[in-house]
Design an enzyme around this catalytic site. Structure first.
Site, PDB file in Angstrom:
ATOM      1  N   ASP A 452       0.837  -1.215   0.000  1.00 58.50           N
ATOM      2  CA  ASP A 452       0.000   0.000   0.000  1.00 58.50           C
ATOM      3  C   ASP A 452       0.863   1.254   0.000  1.00 58.50           C
ATOM      4  O   ASP A 452       2.058   1.210   0.323  1.00 58.50           O
ATOM      5  CB  ASP A 452      -0.893  -0.025   1.253  1.00 58.50           C
ATOM      6  CG  ASP A 452      -2.226   0.664   1.024  1.00 58.50           C
ATOM      7  OD1 ASP A 452      -2.326   1.495   0.105  1.00 58.50           O
ATOM      8  OD2 ASP A 452      -3.174   0.372   1.782  1.00 58.50           O
ATOM      9  N   ASP A 521     -10.780   2.007  -2.974  1.00 59.85           N
ATOM     10  CA  ASP A 521     -11.279   1.736  -1.624  1.00 59.85           C
ATOM     11  C   ASP A 521     -12.801   1.784  -1.605  1.00 59.85           C
ATOM     12  O   ASP A 521     -13.418   1.463  -0.588  1.00 59.85           O
ATOM     13  CB  ASP A 521     -10.722   2.771  -0.634  1.00 59.85           C
ATOM     14  CG  ASP A 521      -9.316   2.411  -0.169  1.00 59.85           C
ATOM     15  OD1 ASP A 521      -8.908   1.257  -0.374  1.00 59.85           O
ATOM     16  OD2 ASP A 521      -8.642   3.283   0.392  1.00 59.85           O
TER      17      ASP A 521
HETATM   18  C1  GLA Z   1      -5.743   1.691   2.401  1.00 62.29           C
HETATM   19  C2  GLA Z   1      -6.171   0.529   1.536  1.00 62.29           C
HETATM   20  C3  GLA Z   1      -7.237  -0.254   2.277  1.00 62.29           C
HETATM   21  C4  GLA Z   1      -6.680  -0.738   3.585  1.00 62.29           C
HETATM   22  C5  GLA Z   1      -6.171   0.427   4.400  1.00 62.29           C
HETATM   23  C6  GLA Z   1      -5.426  -0.053   5.639  1.00 62.29           C
HETATM   24  O1  GLA Z   1      -6.745   2.622   2.538  1.00 62.29           O
HETATM   25  O2  GLA Z   1      -6.618   0.962   0.288  1.00 62.29           O
HETATM   26  O3  GLA Z   1      -7.686  -1.346   1.501  1.00 62.29           O
HETATM   27  O4  GLA Z   1      -5.632  -1.630   3.320  1.00 62.29           O
HETATM   28  O5  GLA Z   1      -5.285   1.241   3.659  1.00 62.29           O
HETATM   29  O6  GLA Z   1      -4.966   0.989   6.403  1.00 62.29           O
END
Ligand code: GLA
Length: 695
Positions: A452, A521
């Site tokens: 990420d 997300d």
């Molecule tokens: C980001 C990702 C999510 C999750 C969060 C965790 O927003 O896109 O899917 O993994 O971080 O903090």
């Protein structure tokens, strides 16, 4: 022969396209043609020799040069801009030589050199014949003994046939709202799409498609291309005098500088572009095939159905809660259990922990192994979330190395989600991250990593930079590729997913390392339909991780949620503890159905039948490469009643073969399904999935 070469003229031919370039009478390397492949080499037009336009534009300005330097009376977008040690800022490129490497992927190299300075440019043209794609990049070399300051080095300028009637398709968005397809007239002037954020960005994607306003999904001439780069990039689509039309693409020159020291070279990233008469769908399918066959580390391995615990447990993970979820997931047929954020040292919320990549001692007193062993015993593989590029000020790493972050010494360090960005341009930071993540992967049975990156840049400073501090933009991405590439080489079986707060890092550069992208997300299925449609313009379905979650729960049937996610690599992300027994059973049914059809989805051809962006009734179809089977998904969101759903015309079938479509009476020819179509009956917020078989 895919590359025809004479002393001053070259033709590059792919399966269906031709691209010609040559030296004109003034000695400039000029673009001659890009379009459908022509029967004879002599059919390709000679290099253009335009006239000057009075005293205001000289002939060079009017010439569609393949790779113009900023020099003389050129006022369009140049590909190369540099300052020599004596202050001269004019780059006069002259042809020196060309060579053809006739390998499996044939390549033309054209060598140019500055007229006065020991500064070389090599233009690379690599042919991916079966995909109708040409890959272009440029390499510069300083053969002198003083540094050259480079202010712009783009990968390619793609010229189109003259015209001021083009339409530009591109993708725009923002966090939780990525990948919206836009189509707009390309008018006189310059349309710029870019990222200045350090990552590829949610806002724009380095992809373009141009048509003459008349292409559709199935037909029409489309010129399209991408840049394989995961940092700041820029695309300039210009319509200039005499309807000259071109797209330049490369590393963003905004705040960019590169000191090219004596004896050094610099290579721009690749841009891939193609031409098709098979419309936007044809353009997408060429990219899909190419990405699957030639870029992805595991492009032909089936992606497992995964469960990700993020939306269920957020930061509140521990052995017991994860095992509870894992048991429920396994019973549903899930094959890969992924623990998301919250597992590492001191990580209880988003204020702390990033940088300290070891299991939290309180949550995992015996480390991760007991959980992993239990997950494995349940018949699933184990995956983990990491965010290596980031650090919380509240972490051991930051306390030990406050100088490791991107910053200016006299400015506040702006935090976003309470985090700062590690300067992975620095070799010591690269070594630290490689060591930390390598240890995780070596000491645990980890099959999948979600990588990420949850913020964009601020205060883009690098106080101890060895060269120009503005090299940060490029050296950061090179550092990223180095860290990730090293880990990938050491752990080749691991499947990596690229996530940047959803789809902030989706590009062909990262897809040489990651097999998948976390597209958004936003997991609300009706919004997701349009996001997925945008994503599919560039990326194949096997790269699209798609979870069924609890978002928007009250409104939508579980089948609808599954159907949306089944159009990619299916995952589940809901809170399984809150699901009823019936829901578990239904989910298990859809997981089993998906497993039966996923080779068609992950490896087949994708056809967008009706756009969810423009129609509340949308449909997408996948067909296996051998055209023996397919699957159709249709979705209806909200339509004012009374509403009549229009017929759907299937695509990609063998016209002469006979097929059956699940739930519809009768065997018909592929041609009939494609020309007569079929009708479906759906009410609001209903969806359907129909298998298609050759009989
Ligand atoms: C980001 C990702 C999510 C999750 C969060 C965790 O927003 O896109 O899917 O993994 O971080 O903090």
């Amino acid at each position: 022969m895919p590359i025809y070469a004479s002393a001053s003229y070259w033709v590059l031919e792919t399966q269906t396209t031709g691209y010609a370039l040559g030296l004109n009478q003034a000695g400039l390397l000029a673009h001659c043609y890009w379009g459908v492949r022509l029967p004879f080499i002599k059919d390709y037009p000679p290099p253009p020799d335009p006239q000057a336009w009075a005293s205001f534009d000289d002939a060079a300005h009017q010439t569609p040069e393949e790779y113009p330097g900023y020099a003389g009376m050129r006022y369009g977008e140049p590909c190369l801009k540099a300052t020599f040690a004596d202050g001269v800022r004019d780059v006069v490129l002259r042809f020196v030589a060309a060579e053809v490497a006739d390998d499996a992927t044939p390549e033309l190299r054209i060598h140019l050199r500055d007229a006065a300075y020991p500064f070389r440019v090599t233009l690379h043209y690599r042919l991916h014949e079966d995909y109708d794609l040409i890959e272009r990049w440029a390499v510069i070399a300083n053969d002198g003994d003083t540094p050259i300051s480079v202010e712009r080095i783009w990968s390619a300028q793609w010229h189109l046939p003259p015209g001021d009637d083009y339409r530009l398709s591109h993708l725009t968005g923002r966090w939780v709202d990525e990948m919206h397809l836009r189509r707009e007239p390309l008018v006189h002037g310059c349309k710029v799409l870019e990222s200045r954020r350090l990552h590829t960005s949610h806002q724009h994607n380095p992809w373009f498609a141009l048509d003459r306003g008349d292409a559709n999904e199935d037909n029409g001439a489309v010129w399209f291309g991408v840049l394989a780069w995961s940092g700041n990039w820029k695309l300039a689509a210009e319509v200039a005098d005499f309807a000259a039309a071109r797209v330049s693409i490369g590393i963003n020159d905004w705040d960019f500088a590169w000191r090219l020291n004596p004896g050094e070279t610099f290579s721009a990233p690749s841009s891939y572009a193609g031409y098709t008469t098979a419309g936007f769908g044809g353009a997408s399918r060429r990219l899909h095939d190419f990405i699957r066959d030639r870029m992805l580390p595991h492009g032909h391995s089936i992606h497992k159905v995964l469960y990700n615990s993020w939306e269920a447990t957020l930061f509140d993970v521990d052995v017991a809660s994860q095992i509870e979820l894992a048991e429920l997931a396994a019973a549903m047929g899930v094959e890969l259990f992924v623990m998301d954020d919250g597992w590492f040292h001191g990580r209880n919320d988003d204020t702390s922990g990033l940088g300290d990549w070891r299991p939290d001692e309180r949550k995992f007193p015996q480390g991760l192994t007991p959980l992993i062993e239990r997950v494995n015993a349940l018949g699933m593989e184990f995956g983990l979330w990491i965010e290596p590029e980031m650090v919380n000020p509240n972490s051991e790493l930051y306390r030990a190395h406050p100088d490791w972050v991107i910053h200016f010494p006299t400015r506040d360090r702006t935090t976003a989600r309470n985090q700062l960005i590690l300067n992975i341009a620095r070799p010591d930071v690269q070594a630290y991250l490689i060591e930390q993540i390598d240890r995780l992967l070596t000491t645990h049975n980890i099959a999948f990593i979600k990588w990420d990156m949850n913020r964009a840049v601020s205060e883009a400073g690098w106080p101890e930079a060895p060269g120009d501090p503005r090299e940060l933009w490029v050296r950061y991405v090179q550092g990223l590729y180095h860290i990730w590439g090293t880990l990938r080489t050491r752990h080749p079986h691991v499947i990596w997913q690229s996530c940047s707060g959803g789809g902030g890092r989706a590009d062909l550069g990262i897809l040489c390392l990651a097999d998948q992208i976390w597209v958004s997300d936003n997991t609300e299925p009706t919004t997701r339909l349009a996001i997925q449609e945008g994503f599919s313009q560039v990326f194949p379905a096997n790269t699209m991780e798609a979870w069924v979650t609890d978002l928007g729960w009250a409104d939508l049937p579980l089948a609808f949620r599954f159907h949306v996610s089944m159009c990619g690599a299916l995952g589940i992300g809901g809170d399984l503890l809150r699901w009823s027994a019936e829901r578990h059973a239904e989910a298990a049914h859809w997981v089993a159905v998906y497993k039966a059809i996923r080779p068609i989805i992950q490896f087949g051809d994708l056809y967008r039948l009706r756009s969810p962006h423009t129609h509340p009734f949308s449909a997408i179809q996948f067909v296996s490469k051998d055209r023996t089977e397919g699957v159709l998904f249709a979705f209806r969101t909200y339509l004012r009643s009374p509403a009549t759903l229009p017929p759907l015309y299937l695509r990609g079938l063998d016209p002469a073969a006979r097929y059956e479509v699940e739930g519809i009476d009768g065997v018909r020819s592929g041609q009939a399904w494609m020309s007569v179509g079929l009708r479906l009956d759906l009410s609001d917020f209903q969806s359907t999935m129909r298998r298609i078989w050759l009989v």
